[in-house]
Every structure is written in structure tokens, then in C-alpha cells.
Scaffold this active site. Structure first.
Site, mmCIF file in Angstrom:
data_model
loop_
_atom_site.group_PDB
_atom_site.id
_atom_site.type_symbol
_atom_site.label_atom_id
_atom_site.label_comp_id
_atom_site.label_asym_id
_atom_site.label_seq_id
_atom_site.Cartn_x
_atom_site.Cartn_y
_atom_site.Cartn_z
ATOM 1 N N LYS A 115 109.990 18.222 -51.374
ATOM 2 C CA LYS A 115 110.181 19.432 -50.574
ATOM 3 C C LYS A 115 111.108 20.342 -51.374
ATOM 4 C CE LYS A 115 110.032 17.331 -45.920
ATOM 5 N NZ LYS A 115 110.882 17.039 -44.719
ATOM 6 N N GLU A 151 116.112 27.213 -51.459
ATOM 7 C CA GLU A 151 116.471 28.206 -50.442
ATOM 8 C C GLU A 151 116.924 27.559 -49.134
ATOM 9 O OE1 GLU A 151 113.762 31.914 -50.921
ATOM 10 O OE2 GLU A 151 112.619 30.201 -51.600
HETATM 11 MO MO1 MOS Z 1 112.459 33.550 -52.956
HETATM 12 S S1 MOS Z 1 113.559 34.972 -51.948
HETATM 13 O O1 MOS Z 1 111.269 33.230 -51.779
HETATM 14 O O2 MOS Z 1 111.926 34.599 -54.221
#
Ligand code: MOS
Length: 758
Positions: free
Chosen positions: A719, A723
Site C-alpha cells: 500500500k 501521502e
Molecule cells: Mo500527489 S499530491 O497525489 O502528486
């Protein structure tokens, strides 16, 4: 892959291998796009609009043209040959050079000269006369228009909903009804927004920091009206966090300039121009109603969001797609509104959908827990779920409460006195807060080419991207593990559209997607070798079952110990290298998805989209100390525990998660793009005024990696986590500020002036 020889067990996976590109980075040898030497370049300098709304009525170029070394000036009067191209998935066009002006800082002219200094000098002598109108800057302004996102955006076709929220909330024992606000933010990558274009025999090479070299290649070709086969994009390194994912106006202009001058052209835009010629995280507003029974069981969740976009483009992040699945909410109602203002089009910025929406939800969760007089961790435990409250689909895996237990244990949460203001240390008010981090597990189409040499040297090629996250390293580790070779013998080539395509480095999909393609290519190599060795009439492995043969340490070995050196197998095959190309497409995408990847599109699945919900999760605990007199806010410690499937490299994973939490502190306490409301102009468009934390602001940050196995997400069980960790931090800080002071601040960032004693 059933017939392929097996990879050697245990090698490489999860090892905290140092980065393959570490030496290049620390010695300054890593070549960023604008570092590439081109012969005899001309230099470009941008002229940007000083109004946000209106029209250019006259251009006076005489003084600029008189600057020695000036070669040409592009304006709207001489660039009609550029085609209108959609921004992202929107149906409208990126702006040209005018004459209409639809945001402050729009590019209105490009000055070309023999030197950077001459171009800059002349750019300041371009006289633009405008007919200006009053712009609408942001929320609260006159003249904004609003769209229901489901009607105009590709990102949200249907707003998640279940049951009847009004009925559910009417029957709740406790309800929170609150509004939250998040600010605009700009990426400010250290590497500025640059573009260098060079033409050779009708073939264009673009050096530009990019999160999607195939996307940039194809969209620039469209912009110029040429065949994509004529365009190559080179971007081996680049810091990005979202702003370098799509075509922006400068690329077509610089390509056109280079064509006209018949000479390479180099643009390095200035820091302040980066605020308006690229994308940013837009400001949002939220209205949440959340209700529970006295025992803490949630019964209803209503979340309406408003997001600023430009006049032309219906960009939005629509984080309700994820927030609506997070707990056993009972009834759910969501809506996303796009609010059009006279602004440049926003775009992706690290964890785009979840950062604002989960901040709002996780603050509301804390408010409701407080109102219920329930511990916020227990409140989340009571409402933990293995199924989506909206669709009823199961989670592929979910380790949220394990994360709470691990992080809470390490933090010492049990010692928390729940009464606001109760934990004081001399002049300092102490607050402890927590919140959930969540990020959809995206898996995308990807391709890779892997070459194995008889001496065990490996080369991996894929047009995936290194944003500073460790992509070179984890992709190399996957090949090394699958071919039983040391990482030190592995070369990885990325970031060039002449390599086999990979998806945009967005949505944290790269590791899962590109590593899956690398796995397939390696399996094909193993199979070819094992077949050659076992079907031979002679040789040590003759007659063995090829599926039982293991490739490791430059040799093939059968379970009985019989072994053959790789150089002998290669000799048997009569080749000096084996090269395999593989395509990977995640379950549930259209059959032509890989073909469309070559055309700069591709497909990405995950989060709520598949048969099962796929999410990485975490729990973050924060201590704040607020000076009782000055209200200075410090964050002396933070603990986060995260579960994100199989980890390719615990070192790069830890770095990503720690960096994410630090960015979360930035969002909570420092960062905001200030907007001059009269002029719709960014005020703090430089690194001196755009506040981010410095070392002195970040004290103890502990990252706990929670083991998690998931066989549904992709063949490797990965996973993405790039982010994950900056989601939830702002809410955890905000919740800690409440615990310290009893003051509930419902906007970001939280500054001293927001918590003055009343
Ligand atoms: Mo990342 S903000 O999904 O490039």
C-alpha cells in the site's frame, strides 16, 4: 506466473537499504531538469499579469526589444498556433497569453534573450495596458459562482450517501454541528518551475520536472499540434508533491519559442511566479453534522464541502469519497461544491482529497467525543468498521485500532487527564490530542523492462518518477529480490519518456504499481532461465521441475541442491543478456488501459473503487505546550503508528512518514498562502514570508511501523504511504490545542492570535 521459477525467499524485502541515489544527491551530482546542459541556449523570462481580471488593451514592446541581446517576445498577438488543451480531466482550456486575463500572475509575455539577465531586464520593460475589472478573490467575495461537483467534475460522479441523515440525527443523543476552514497552500519545491526545450530534426526534447513524463509528452504534443512520437520528456529527479503532475501553460510556450529561434530555450521561473503559473492547494470550507447515541455509537454524518477553483476549470478534491467510509457512521449525506473565483486553477498537493476533509472530520470526531465525555480513542474503537457504511463493501485490510494501540501506548495516552487545561507544567499548558490518518491505496497501470546479465548485474527501466521518496531504491530492491541479486549490482533508470511508461507519480501509487510490473518482468526472466536449465539434455538441472528452481547468487538451484551457474545457463541459451518487458494492470481496469498509458492516460484504481475498500491507515498523537501568558504554541513530541501493507524499505518508509507528520505540523500551525482580497493576489509569495516549520519547531517525532498483510491490493501486497502521514496531523494538533486551552479553533493554521485568553 504459476510456471515461473521461485524468487529466493526473504531477500531484500523491507530492508532499510540506503538510497541508490544518496551519493548523487549529497554530492550535488543528481541532475534535475534544468541542470541538463543544452548547446547555446537562449533564456526565457516570463512577464505575468498585474491584474486578476480583465483584458490586455495594449502591449508596448519597444523598450524591451531595445535591450541588447533580446531575440524575440512572445505575446498573445503572435502565438495563435498553440492549441487549447484541457487542464487535467477538465473540459476547458489552459490559459493562453491573453488578451483575456483570468487570474493574477497569468503569463502575458515571454521574453527571449541571449542571457538570463537580458531577458529579465527586458521583461521588466514590457509595458502592458489593461482594462481591469474587480476580481472575486475567495470565499466571502461578491461575484463567485458555485457548481455541484457531481455535475461538472470527473473526480466525483456521485456523492456518497446512505440512509436518511435527518432522521438519524434527530434520533441522536448528541450532535455536533460545526464549520471548518482550511487555507490555500503552495508547494514551494526547492527546485523551481523550469522548462528547457530543444529541437533536433523535428524532434522535441523537454527537460522539465515532471510527475508524469508520458502525460507531459502527450499533452505537449497536443498543445503544439504534433505527433507524440516527436516529443521526449526527461525528468530523472524532481521534488513535487503534486504541482508537477500536469501540463501548465509554460511548456507549450517554451517549446514554441525554441522552434521559432531554432535554438534551445531555457526557462527558470522565479519563486513568486511559481505561485501563479503552477497549481496549489485551494482553500476549503466544511459544514459537518455528526451524531451519536449516548453509548458513543455514531448514527449519522453529514459533510458538505466548498472548494475554491478558477473560473475555467472545475478542479476539486472531493475528499468525502474517502471520509464517508472511515467509520461506522450509520446514515451518510455528502455534497461537494466548486466555488469559482478569479484565481489560477488549483491542483494536487500532497494527499489532496483527505488533507482538508479528514482535518474537518477528525476535529468533529474529537468534539463529539468530548461532548459524549468519552475518550477519543475509545470513541473511534466503538465506531471502527471492516465494512464501508456507504456501499457495504469490506475493507481488504484495516489496522486502524492496532495503530491507535501502538501509538497510544508509546505516547503514554493512558496518563491523560481528559479535562481541558488540567495538565499544566508551570507556565505551560499541556494538551494531548490524537487523530486518524487515512489514505486510499492506489494501484495503477505500469510497465517495466528488466535486463539480467550472466554476472548478476541487473538494469531496470521504467518511466516512473523519483520525487525524492525513494523510488529508485524500492524499484531496484524489487528487482534484486526477484532475481536473487544484490541491490549493489542493480541499476535503475526512471523519469524519461523514452523508457516504458508508468503512471503519474500521484496518489502514492508508484511503489505498488511499478514494483508489480518489475515483479512480472523478473518472473519471466526466471522462467526463461529455469526452462533452459531443466529442459537441457545435459547439465546439472536436467529433468528438474522448473517451478521448483530458485534463482539466487548468480546460480539456479533445485530443491535437491543441484545447481548451475548463471553464465552456463546463458551460454545454453546462446545470449549475453536476458531482457523482459512486462505490463501490469490492476484488477478492474479496462483492457486497453496499458495502451492508453502510452497515450499519457492510463488507469488507476483503489480506495473505494474496487471489490474491496483499499486504504492505508495510521494514528497520530501529539503533545502541544502553550505558554499561558504569551500563547506561544510548541509541539515537543509526536508519535504516529502506520499500517500500509508490505513495506519495501523501512528506511524510506520511515522518512516519508516522518516528513508527512512534519508537514502536518506545518499545516496545523504555520502554513497558509495569504490572499489580498481586493486584488485577488497572493501576498506571501516568497520563502521568507511563506511560513513553514524550521528545525527548531520540530522536536521528537516517533514513527511506528505496524505490520500488515494484504493479499488483495496487488501481487506485492504494497500500500502506498507517501501521502499517509500528513493526514490527521493538523486535527491531532488542533485537538491537543483544545485539550490544553478549552478553546476549539475550527480553522487552519492555528496561530497565537487565535488562542488569546478571552
Ligand atoms: Mo500527489 S499530491 O497525489 O502528486
Amino acid at each position: 506466473m504459476a510456471n515461473a521459477a521461485a524468487p529466493a525467499p526473504g531477500a531484500n524485502m523491507g530492508e532499510p537499504a540506503p538510497r541508490l541515489d544518496a551519493r548523487l544527491k549529497v554530492t550535488g551530482e543528481a541532475r534535475y531538469a534544468s541542470d541538463f546542459p543544452v548547446s547555446n541556449p537562449a533564456f526565457a523570462y516570463l512577464v505575468t499579469s498585474t491584474i486578476a481580471k480583465g483584458r490586455i488593451t495594449a502591449l508596448d514592446l519597444a523598450e524591451a526589444r531595445a535591450v541588447p541581446g533580446v531575440l524575440d517576445i512572445l505575446t498573445h498577438e503572435n502565438t495563435g498556433d498553440l492549441k487549447a488543451v484541457a487542464f487535467g480531466s477538465a473540459s476547458t482550456s489552459t490559459q493562453q497569453l491573453g488578451p483575456e486575463i483570468d487570474h493574477d500572475g497569468q503569463i502575458v509575455a515571454v521574453v527571449l534573450a541571449d542571457t538570463f539577465e537580458a531577458a529579465r531586464d527586458a521583461a521588466r520593460k514590457v509595458r502592458v495596458t489593461y482594462a481591469a475589472a474587480t476580481p472575486s478573490a475567495t470565499f466571502g467575495a461578491q461575484g463567485l459562482t458555485e457548481d455541484d461537483a457531481t455535475k461538472v467534475s470527473e473526480r466525483i460522479k456521485e456523492a456518497p450517501a446512505a440512509g436518511d441523515v435527518e432522521v438519524a440525527l434527530a434520533a441522536a443523543d448528541v450532535v455536533i454541528d460545526a464549520e471548518y476552514a482550511t487555507p490555500a497552500q503552495h508547494h514551494n519545491p526547492i527546485e523551481l518551475f523550469t522548462t528547457t526545450c530543444a529541437w533536433h530534426d523535428n524532434r522535441l526534447t523537454i527537460y522539465e520536472p515532471s510527475q508524469f513524463v508520458y502525460g507531459l509528452k502527450n499533452s505537449t504534443a497536443k498543445k503544439l499540434g504534433i505527433d507524440p512520437g516527436q516529443v521526449r520528456v526527461v525528468s530523472p529527479f524532481g521534488g513535487a508533491f503534486g504541482a508537477k503532475g500536469q501540463l501548465t501553460p509554460r511548456t507549450g510556450l517554451i517549446a514554441l519559442a525554441a522552434k521559432r529561434l531554432n535554438r534551445p530555450v531555457k526557462l527558470v521561473a522565479s519563486r513568486d511566479q511559481g505561485f501563479t503559473i503552477a497549481t496549489y492547494r485551494a482553500e476549503t470550507r466544511h459544514h459537518i453534522r455528526l451524531g451519536a447515541k449516548a453509548d458513543g455509537k455514531l448514527v449519522g454524518y453529514s459533510h458538505e464541502g466548498w472548494e475554491i477553483s478558477s473560473r475555467r476549470d472545475p478542479y476539486c478534491v472531493a475528499g468525502v469519497e474517502d471520509s464517508a467510509r472511515l467509520y461506522a457512521f450509520g446514515a451518510v449525506r455528502t455534497k461537494v461544491n466548486i466555488v469559482h473565483a478569479d484565481r489560477n486553477t488549483p491542483g494536487f498537493m500532497r494527499s489532496p482529497p483527505v488533507v482538508p476533509y479528514i482535518y474537518a472530520l477528525e476535529t468533529a470526531m474529537d468534539e463529539l467525543a468530548a461532548k459524549l465525555r468519552m475518550d477519543p480513542v475509545e470513541f473511534r474503537r466503538v465506531n471502527d468498521t471492516m465494512t464501508d457504511p456507504v456501499s457495504g463493501k469490506p475493507y481488504s485490510s484495516r489496522s486502524l485500532m492496532q495503530c491507535y494501540d501502538e501509538a497510544g501506548g508509546a505516547f503514554g495516552w493512558k496518563r491523560r487527564d481528559p479535562r481541558p487545561g488540567a495538565m499544566r507544567d508551570g507556565d505551560w499548558l499541556i494538551g494531548w490530542g490524537c487523530a486518524t490518518a487515512v489514505y486510499p491505496t492506489h494501484v495503477a497501470t505500469a510497465t517495466a523492462r528488466v535486463r539480467l546479465m550472466p554476472d548478476g548485474k541487473v538494469r531496470v527501466q521504467s518511466a516512473a518518477h523519483e520525487l525524492g521518496t525513494g523510488a529508485y531504491t524500492v524499484i531496484g530492491q524489487m528487482a534484486a529480490q526477484e532475481l536473487g541479486t544484490p541491490l549493489s549490482a542493480t541499476t535503475v533508470e526512471l523519469g524519461d519518456s523514452d523508457l516504458p511508461p508508468a503512471m503519474v507519480a500521484g496518489g502514492s501509487n508508484t511503489t505498488a504499481s511499478t514494483c508489480s510490473a518489475v515483479m512480472k518482468a523478473c518472473a519471466a526472466i526466471r522462467e526463461k532461465l529455469a526452462r533452459a536449465a531443466t529442459t537441457a539434455n545435459d547439465g546439472p538441472l536436467a529433468g528438474r521441475d522448473p517451478s521448483q528452481v530458485v534463482l539466487k547468487d548468480v546460480a539456479l538451484t533445485a530443491p535437491d541442491g543441484a545447481t548451475e551457474k548463471l553464465e552456463d545457463t546463458f551460454r545454453r541459451l546462446g545470449v549475453s543478456a536476458i531482457e523482459e518487458y512486462a505490463e501490469f494492470a490492476p484488477e478492474g481496469v479496462k483492457p486497453d488501459a496499458v495502451k492508453s498509458l502510452y497515450a499519457g492516460k492510463g488507469a488507476m484504481t483503489g480506495g473505494p473503487k474496487g471489490r474491496k475498500l483499499m486504504y492505508a491507515m495510521g494514528a497520530e498523537f501529539v503533545e502541544v505546550r502553550i505558554n499561558a501568558a504569551t500563547r506561544e504554541i510548541r509541539v515537543p513530541r509526536m508519535v504516529g503508528a502506520f499500517a500500509a501493507g508490505r513495506l519495501m524499505n523501512t528506511r524510506t518508509a520511515r522518512s516519508q512518514l516522518m516528513g508527512g507528520m512534519i508537514w502536518g505540523i506545518s499545516s496545523a500551525l504555520h502554513e497558509a498562502t495569504e490572499i489580498d482580497k481586493r486584488n485577488a493576489r497572493y501576498v506571501n509569495d516568497n520563502l521568507a514570508d511563506y511560513m513553514v516549520p524550521v528545525n527548531a519547531d520540530i522536536e521528537e517525532v516517533q514513527v511506528i511501523l505496524v505490520p500488515e498483510e494484504d493479499h488483495d491490493v496487488n501481487p506485492a501486497g504494497i500500500k502506498g504511504l507517501g501521502e499517509l502521514a500528513n493526514v490527521g496531523t493538523a486535527a491531532a494538533v488542533s485537538n491537543a490545542v483544545y485539550h490544553a486551552t478549552g478553546m476549539r479553533i475550527r480553522k487552519l493554521p492555528i496561530r497565537i492570535e487565535d488562542i488569546l485568553p478571552t
